[in-house]
Design a protein around this motif. Structure first.
Motif, mmCIF file in Angstrom:
data_model
loop_
_atom_site.group_PDB
_atom_site.id
_atom_site.type_symbol
_atom_site.label_atom_id
_atom_site.label_comp_id
_atom_site.label_asym_id
_atom_site.label_seq_id
_atom_site.Cartn_x
_atom_site.Cartn_y
_atom_site.Cartn_z
ATOM 1 N N ASP A 1 2.009 -65.233 13.777
ATOM 2 C CA ASP A 1 2.548 -65.211 12.406
ATOM 3 C C ASP A 1 4.051 -65.432 12.404
ATOM 4 O O ASP A 1 4.584 -66.144 11.543
ATOM 5 C CB ASP A 1 2.212 -63.875 11.731
ATOM 6 C CG ASP A 1 0.727 -63.733 11.418
ATOM 7 O OD1 ASP A 1 0.029 -64.766 11.419
ATOM 8 O OD2 ASP A 1 0.284 -62.597 11.177
ATOM 9 N N TYR A 2 4.742 -64.819 13.358
ATOM 10 C CA TYR A 2 6.191 -65.004 13.419
ATOM 11 C C TYR A 2 6.538 -66.461 13.689
ATOM 12 O O TYR A 2 7.434 -67.031 13.041
ATOM 13 C CB TYR A 2 6.799 -64.115 14.511
ATOM 14 C CG TYR A 2 8.292 -64.336 14.667
ATOM 15 C CD1 TYR A 2 9.201 -63.646 13.874
ATOM 16 C CD2 TYR A 2 8.785 -65.275 15.584
ATOM 17 C CE1 TYR A 2 10.566 -63.873 13.986
ATOM 18 C CE2 TYR A 2 10.142 -65.505 15.692
ATOM 19 C CZ TYR A 2 11.032 -64.809 14.893
ATOM 20 O OH TYR A 2 12.391 -65.051 14.991
ATOM 21 N N LEU A 3 5.852 -67.073 14.636
ATOM 22 C CA LEU A 3 6.154 -68.461 14.985
ATOM 23 C C LEU A 3 5.804 -69.411 13.847
ATOM 24 O O LEU A 3 6.506 -70.403 13.611
ATOM 25 C CB LEU A 3 5.399 -68.848 16.257
ATOM 26 C CG LEU A 3 5.820 -68.073 17.520
ATOM 27 C CD1 LEU A 3 4.925 -68.459 18.686
ATOM 28 C CD2 LEU A 3 7.288 -68.318 17.863
ATOM 29 N N ASP A 4 4.738 -69.127 13.104
ATOM 30 C CA ASP A 4 4.394 -69.948 11.939
ATOM 31 C C ASP A 4 5.499 -69.887 10.887
ATOM 32 O O ASP A 4 5.807 -70.885 10.221
ATOM 33 C CB ASP A 4 3.074 -69.477 11.324
ATOM 34 C CG ASP A 4 1.870 -69.824 12.192
ATOM 35 O OD1 ASP A 4 2.017 -70.695 13.072
ATOM 36 O OD2 ASP A 4 0.805 -69.221 11.977
ATOM 37 N N ALA A 5 6.112 -68.710 10.743
ATOM 38 C CA ALA A 5 7.128 -68.531 9.701
ATOM 39 C C ALA A 5 8.512 -68.999 10.140
ATOM 40 O O ALA A 5 9.298 -69.480 9.314
ATOM 41 C CB ALA A 5 7.187 -67.054 9.296
ATOM 42 N N HIS A 6 8.833 -68.882 11.431
ATOM 43 C CA HIS A 6 10.206 -69.113 11.883
ATOM 44 C C HIS A 6 10.355 -70.237 12.902
ATOM 45 O O HIS A 6 11.485 -70.551 13.296
ATOM 46 C CB HIS A 6 10.781 -67.822 12.473
ATOM 47 C CG HIS A 6 10.778 -66.677 11.514
ATOM 48 N ND1 HIS A 6 11.715 -66.538 10.511
ATOM 49 C CD2 HIS A 6 9.925 -65.626 11.387
ATOM 50 C CE1 HIS A 6 11.457 -65.438 9.815
ATOM 51 N NE2 HIS A 6 10.380 -64.864 10.323
ATOM 52 N N GLY A 7 9.265 -70.850 13.305
ATOM 53 C CA GLY A 7 9.334 -71.941 14.261
ATOM 54 C C GLY A 7 9.330 -71.453 15.696
ATOM 55 O O GLY A 7 9.612 -70.280 15.981
ATOM 56 N N ILE A 8 8.999 -72.370 16.602
ATOM 57 C CA ILE A 8 8.909 -72.045 18.029
ATOM 58 C C ILE A 8 10.214 -72.414 18.718
ATOM 59 O O ILE A 8 10.646 -73.575 18.638
ATOM 60 C CB ILE A 8 7.739 -72.804 18.684
ATOM 61 C CG1 ILE A 8 6.420 -72.449 17.984
ATOM 62 C CG2 ILE A 8 7.666 -72.499 20.173
ATOM 63 C CD1 ILE A 8 5.241 -73.252 18.480
ATOM 64 N N PRO A 9 10.880 -71.486 19.380
ATOM 65 C CA PRO A 9 12.092 -71.833 20.140
ATOM 66 C C PRO A 9 11.766 -72.863 21.222
ATOM 67 O O PRO A 9 10.752 -72.751 21.905
ATOM 68 C CB PRO A 9 12.524 -70.504 20.763
ATOM 69 C CG PRO A 9 11.837 -69.446 19.960
ATOM 70 C CD PRO A 9 10.554 -70.050 19.480
ATOM 71 N N THR A 10 12.625 -73.851 21.366
ATOM 72 C CA THR A 10 12.395 -74.896 22.365
ATOM 73 C C THR A 10 13.406 -74.836 23.509
ATOM 74 O O THR A 10 13.282 -75.580 24.481
ATOM 75 C CB THR A 10 12.457 -76.286 21.711
ATOM 76 O OG1 THR A 10 13.742 -76.458 21.093
ATOM 77 C CG2 THR A 10 11.355 -76.433 20.668
ATOM 78 N N ASP B 1 18.075 -71.367 21.664
ATOM 79 C CA ASP B 1 17.429 -71.071 20.379
ATOM 80 C C ASP B 1 17.214 -69.568 20.180
ATOM 81 O O ASP B 1 17.096 -69.097 19.043
ATOM 82 C CB ASP B 1 16.077 -71.786 20.269
ATOM 83 C CG ASP B 1 16.224 -73.276 20.020
ATOM 84 O OD1 ASP B 1 17.353 -73.722 19.727
ATOM 85 O OD2 ASP B 1 15.208 -73.988 20.125
ATOM 86 N N LEU B 2 17.146 -68.827 21.279
ATOM 87 C CA LEU B 2 16.927 -67.384 21.159
ATOM 88 C C LEU B 2 18.063 -66.702 20.400
ATOM 89 O O LEU B 2 17.871 -65.627 19.826
ATOM 90 C CB LEU B 2 16.785 -66.749 22.548
ATOM 91 C CG LEU B 2 15.553 -67.156 23.366
ATOM 92 C CD1 LEU B 2 15.606 -66.481 24.742
ATOM 93 C CD2 LEU B 2 14.269 -66.796 22.646
ATOM 94 N N ASP B 3 19.247 -67.318 20.402
ATOM 95 C CA ASP B 3 20.387 -66.736 19.705
ATOM 96 C C ASP B 3 20.157 -66.666 18.198
ATOM 97 O O ASP B 3 20.856 -65.932 17.493
ATOM 98 C CB ASP B 3 21.654 -67.552 19.978
ATOM 99 C CG ASP B 3 22.060 -67.517 21.445
ATOM 100 O OD1 ASP B 3 21.565 -66.615 22.172
ATOM 101 O OD2 ASP B 3 22.860 -68.374 21.866
ATOM 102 N N HIS B 4 19.176 -67.426 17.702
ATOM 103 C CA HIS B 4 18.926 -67.494 16.263
ATOM 104 C C HIS B 4 17.641 -66.757 15.868
ATOM 105 O O HIS B 4 17.135 -66.942 14.761
ATOM 106 C CB HIS B 4 18.845 -68.964 15.820
ATOM 107 C CG HIS B 4 20.011 -69.781 16.268
ATOM 108 N ND1 HIS B 4 21.301 -69.553 15.816
ATOM 109 C CD2 HIS B 4 20.110 -70.788 17.175
ATOM 110 C CE1 HIS B 4 22.128 -70.406 16.395
ATOM 111 N NE2 HIS B 4 21.435 -71.162 17.232
ATOM 112 N N HIS B 5 17.146 -65.927 16.783
ATOM 113 C CA HIS B 5 15.932 -65.157 16.514
ATOM 114 C C HIS B 5 16.194 -63.678 16.797
ATOM 115 O O HIS B 5 16.981 -63.339 17.689
ATOM 116 C CB HIS B 5 14.785 -65.639 17.407
ATOM 117 C CG HIS B 5 14.273 -67.006 17.060
ATOM 118 N ND1 HIS B 5 13.230 -67.210 16.188
ATOM 119 C CD2 HIS B 5 14.685 -68.240 17.469
ATOM 120 C CE1 HIS B 5 13.002 -68.508 16.079
ATOM 121 N NE2 HIS B 5 13.873 -69.162 16.839
ATOM 122 N N PRO B 6 15.543 -62.790 16.054
ATOM 123 C CA PRO B 6 15.674 -61.355 16.351
ATOM 124 C C PRO B 6 14.984 -61.008 17.673
ATOM 125 O O PRO B 6 13.871 -61.476 17.955
ATOM 126 C CB PRO B 6 14.974 -60.675 15.166
ATOM 127 C CG PRO B 6 14.074 -61.719 14.588
ATOM 128 C CD PRO B 6 14.719 -63.041 14.860
#
Length: 297
Positions: free
Chosen positions: A169-178, A182-187
């Motif tokens: 659900d989180y990845l569907d809502a916020h996208g998959i880090p590549t 990209d981790l800097d923009h995720h909680p």
């Protein structure tokens, strides 16, 4: 001196609280309190100072605790030897292990152990910190590190590899880090406070991809159990670094950035050398070794 009362006193002195002693003994807190009060009446002394932060032995309490250590150990070994003298493995077996490992990986596999050995009654004591095997608070420990004590027998059980996970659900809502950037923009959710972790590096998701001079990523939430970290990640709160045993069999979780490995550690099956010939321990050891082999393959 009544052994039941002395055993209860010993557990309370070792645990430092009525609640923890009650958990170790499988009694109610009020029953533990009554046994200690009765022993104090029998001896005519106060054995504990009772404070909000727990139980602190008095001078007579310390003297009795030192004397009770050898008695408690001798009785526990005698009980174990009596159980192991029977033709079939039987009797109680106290097992301690980390909270998350015990709840997530170990417990679901114990139904099969019960079918194989119905006469062995398991008592699980799950705690992220060490339970004393030397004093036979438990007969078997599963630990995420090797023991340095010479009087303990240990065997490697399995490896604790770690990777990054998020919920579907989180990845569907916020996208998959590549990328790791990209981790800097995720909680990020991780074990904390880090200095209380049973092994180092459980907050590794906050540091991965960061140089030595860079600040770690600020955690959206810290949790003081890996089970709590897993549940927060499952809820869709953010991304977490989790041991694979906590995530691989959970369909709600997806491994991300698969090229990134967290620090690994090894689990060991540990027990006192005096119980080397125990049939109950041998049965449990062999069962878990086989379960670990099946899981890793």
């Amino acid at each position: 001196m009544d052994w039941d009362k002395l055993k209860t006193f010993h557990a309370a002195a070792q645990a430092g609280s009525l609640t923890r002693a009650a958990d170790l003994l499988g009694l109610s807190q009020s029953a533990v309190s009554r046994q200690i009060a009765a022993l104090e009446d029998d001896l005519g002394v106060t054995l504990f100072h009772r404070h909000a932060r727990g139980l602190i032995p008095t001078e007579p309490g310390n003297l009795l605790f030192e004397a009770s250590k050898d008695i408690s150990r001798a009785v526990a070994i005698a009980e174990a030897n009596v159980h192991d003298a029977r033709d079939e493995p039987s009797g109680g077996l106290r097992v301690t292990g980390p909270t998350a490992f015990g709840a997530i990986w170990l417990t679901p596999r114990l139904g099969q152990f019960h079918k194989d050995y119905p006469q062995i009654r398991l008592q699980l004591i799950l705690d992220d910190h060490e339970i004393d095997l030397a004093g036979l608070e438990a007969e078997v420990a599963i630990r995420p590190f090797a023991s340095s004590q010479n009087d303990l027998v240990q065997r490697k059980l399995m490896s604790g590899t770690q990777h990054l996970y998020a919920s579907r659900d989180y990845l569907d809502a916020h996208g998959i880090p590549t990328s790791v950037e990209d981790l800097d923009h995720h909680p990020i959710i991780h074990y904390g406070p880090p200095h209380l972790a049973p092994i180092p590096g459980l907050d590794w998701a906050a540091h991965v991809g960061r140089g030595e001079k860079q600040e770690p990523r600020r955690a959206a939430m810290q949790v003081n159990t890996l089970y709590g970290v897993m549940k927060a990640v499952v809820s869709g709160m953010g991304i977490g670094g989790l041991p694979d045993y906590a995530a691989r069999e959970n369909p709600a979780l997806v491994r991300i950035l698969p090229e990134i490995d967290g620090p690994s550690f090894d689990f060991y099956f540990v027990y006192p050398s005096e119980l080397r010939g125990s049939r109950r321990i041998a049965a449990f050891r062999d069962f878990l070794i086989e379960q670990a082999r099946l899981w890793e393959n």
